[in-house]
Design a protein around this motif. Sequence first.
Motif, PDB file in Angstrom:
ATOM      1  N   TRP A 198       2.619  -1.967   4.490  1.00 50.06           N
ATOM      2  CA  TRP A 198       1.272  -2.518   4.609  1.00 50.06           C
ATOM      3  C   TRP A 198       0.877  -3.199   3.307  1.00 50.06           C
ATOM      4  O   TRP A 198       1.231  -2.749   2.231  1.00 50.06           O
ATOM      5  CB  TRP A 198       0.253  -1.411   4.894  1.00 50.06           C
ATOM      6  CG  TRP A 198       0.412  -0.755   6.224  1.00 50.06           C
ATOM      7  CD1 TRP A 198      -0.183  -1.126   7.394  1.00 50.06           C
ATOM      8  CD2 TRP A 198       1.204   0.398   6.537  1.00 50.06           C
ATOM      9  NE1 TRP A 198       0.185  -0.270   8.404  1.00 50.06           N
ATOM     10  CE2 TRP A 198       1.045   0.678   7.903  1.00 50.06           C
ATOM     11  CE3 TRP A 198       2.041   1.225   5.788  1.00 50.06           C
ATOM     12  CZ2 TRP A 198       1.663   1.739   8.532  1.00 50.06           C
ATOM     13  CZ3 TRP A 198       2.674   2.278   6.413  1.00 50.06           C
ATOM     14  CH2 TRP A 198       2.480   2.525   7.775  1.00 50.06           C
ATOM     15  N   GLY A 213       6.618   1.591  -1.142  1.00 53.80           N
ATOM     16  CA  GLY A 213       5.465   1.459  -0.260  1.00 53.80           C
ATOM     17  C   GLY A 213       5.872   1.281   1.186  1.00 53.80           C
ATOM     18  O   GLY A 213       5.139   0.697   1.977  1.00 53.80           O
ATOM     19  N   GLN A 221       0.839  -1.196   0.000  1.00 50.75           N
ATOM     20  CA  GLN A 221       0.000   0.000   0.000  1.00 50.75           C
ATOM     21  C   GLN A 221       0.877   1.250   0.000  1.00 50.75           C
ATOM     22  O   GLN A 221       1.929   1.284   0.635  1.00 50.75           O
ATOM     23  CB  GLN A 221      -0.901   0.012   1.240  1.00 50.75           C
ATOM     24  CG  GLN A 221      -1.814  -1.186   1.341  1.00 50.75           C
ATOM     25  CD  GLN A 221      -2.788  -1.246   0.179  1.00 50.75           C
ATOM     26  OE1 GLN A 221      -3.522  -0.309  -0.090  1.00 50.75           O
ATOM     27  NE2 GLN A 221      -2.773  -2.361  -0.529  1.00 50.75           N
ATOM     28  N   HIS A 222       0.444   2.266  -0.708  1.00 54.20           N
ATOM     29  CA  HIS A 222       1.162   3.546  -0.759  1.00 54.20           C
ATOM     30  C   HIS A 222       0.297   4.605  -0.101  1.00 54.20           C
ATOM     31  O   HIS A 222      -0.911   4.651  -0.336  1.00 54.20           O
ATOM     32  CB  HIS A 222       1.470   3.934  -2.205  1.00 54.20           C
ATOM     33  CG  HIS A 222       2.494   3.052  -2.833  1.00 54.20           C
ATOM     34  ND1 HIS A 222       3.822   3.388  -2.896  1.00 54.20           N
ATOM     35  CD2 HIS A 222       2.387   1.815  -3.383  1.00 54.20           C
ATOM     36  CE1 HIS A 222       4.493   2.419  -3.493  1.00 54.20           C
ATOM     37  NE2 HIS A 222       3.644   1.453  -3.790  1.00 54.20           N
ATOM     38  N   TYR A 223       0.924   5.431   0.727  1.00 54.04           N
ATOM     39  CA  TYR A 223       0.216   6.496   1.429  1.00 54.04           C
ATOM     40  C   TYR A 223       0.946   7.817   1.201  1.00 54.04           C
ATOM     41  O   TYR A 223       2.183   7.859   1.185  1.00 54.04           O
ATOM     42  CB  TYR A 223       0.142   6.200   2.934  1.00 54.04           C
ATOM     43  CG  TYR A 223      -0.629   4.949   3.251  1.00 54.04           C
ATOM     44  CD1 TYR A 223      -2.014   4.946   3.266  1.00 54.04           C
ATOM     45  CD2 TYR A 223       0.029   3.755   3.537  1.00 54.04           C
ATOM     46  CE1 TYR A 223      -2.732   3.789   3.554  1.00 54.04           C
ATOM     47  CE2 TYR A 223      -0.674   2.594   3.831  1.00 54.04           C
ATOM     48  CZ  TYR A 223      -2.048   2.620   3.839  1.00 54.04           C
ATOM     49  OH  TYR A 223      -2.747   1.477   4.118  1.00 54.04           O
ATOM     50  N   THR A 263      -6.039  -5.719   5.937  1.00 58.71           N
ATOM     51  CA  THR A 263      -4.729  -5.064   5.884  1.00 58.71           C
ATOM     52  C   THR A 263      -3.802  -5.664   6.928  1.00 58.71           C
ATOM     53  O   THR A 263      -4.183  -5.845   8.084  1.00 58.71           O
ATOM     54  CB  THR A 263      -4.869  -3.552   6.114  1.00 58.71           C
ATOM     55  OG1 THR A 263      -5.746  -3.018   5.115  1.00 58.71           O
ATOM     56  CG2 THR A 263      -3.523  -2.857   6.028  1.00 58.71           C
ATOM     57  N   CYS A 274      -2.570  -5.877   1.607  1.00 61.83           N
ATOM     58  CA  CYS A 274      -3.901  -6.463   1.827  1.00 61.83           C
ATOM     59  C   CYS A 274      -3.946  -7.885   1.297  1.00 61.83           C
ATOM     60  O   CYS A 274      -3.309  -8.202   0.299  1.00 61.83           O
ATOM     61  CB  CYS A 274      -4.973  -5.634   1.110  1.00 61.83           C
ATOM     62  SG  CYS A 274      -5.155  -3.980   1.786  1.00 61.83           S
TER      63      CYS A 274
END
Length: 70
Positions: A51, A40, A27-29, A59, A53
């Motif tokens: 993170w 990521g 996941q990228h934030y 998650t 999924c």
Amino acid sequence: GGKALKISQALIDEMIEHLASNGVHLQHYDLPDLKTDGRGVFTDGDLQIAWFCDPDGNTFAIESDATLAG
């Protein structure tokens, strides 16, 4: 909080590469207090967290832990 796997700092990069090479999308934030790099991975000093999924949308996190031996 969610489920997290804590691993040694020495192994986190290897684990992240292993996941990515096996098709796991990290996941990228891009939030004010939470920005991940191109892989990521969030980094804050010695702490690194990634993170991802599962197919059901749950998650999970991989987190470096400086107290664990590599």
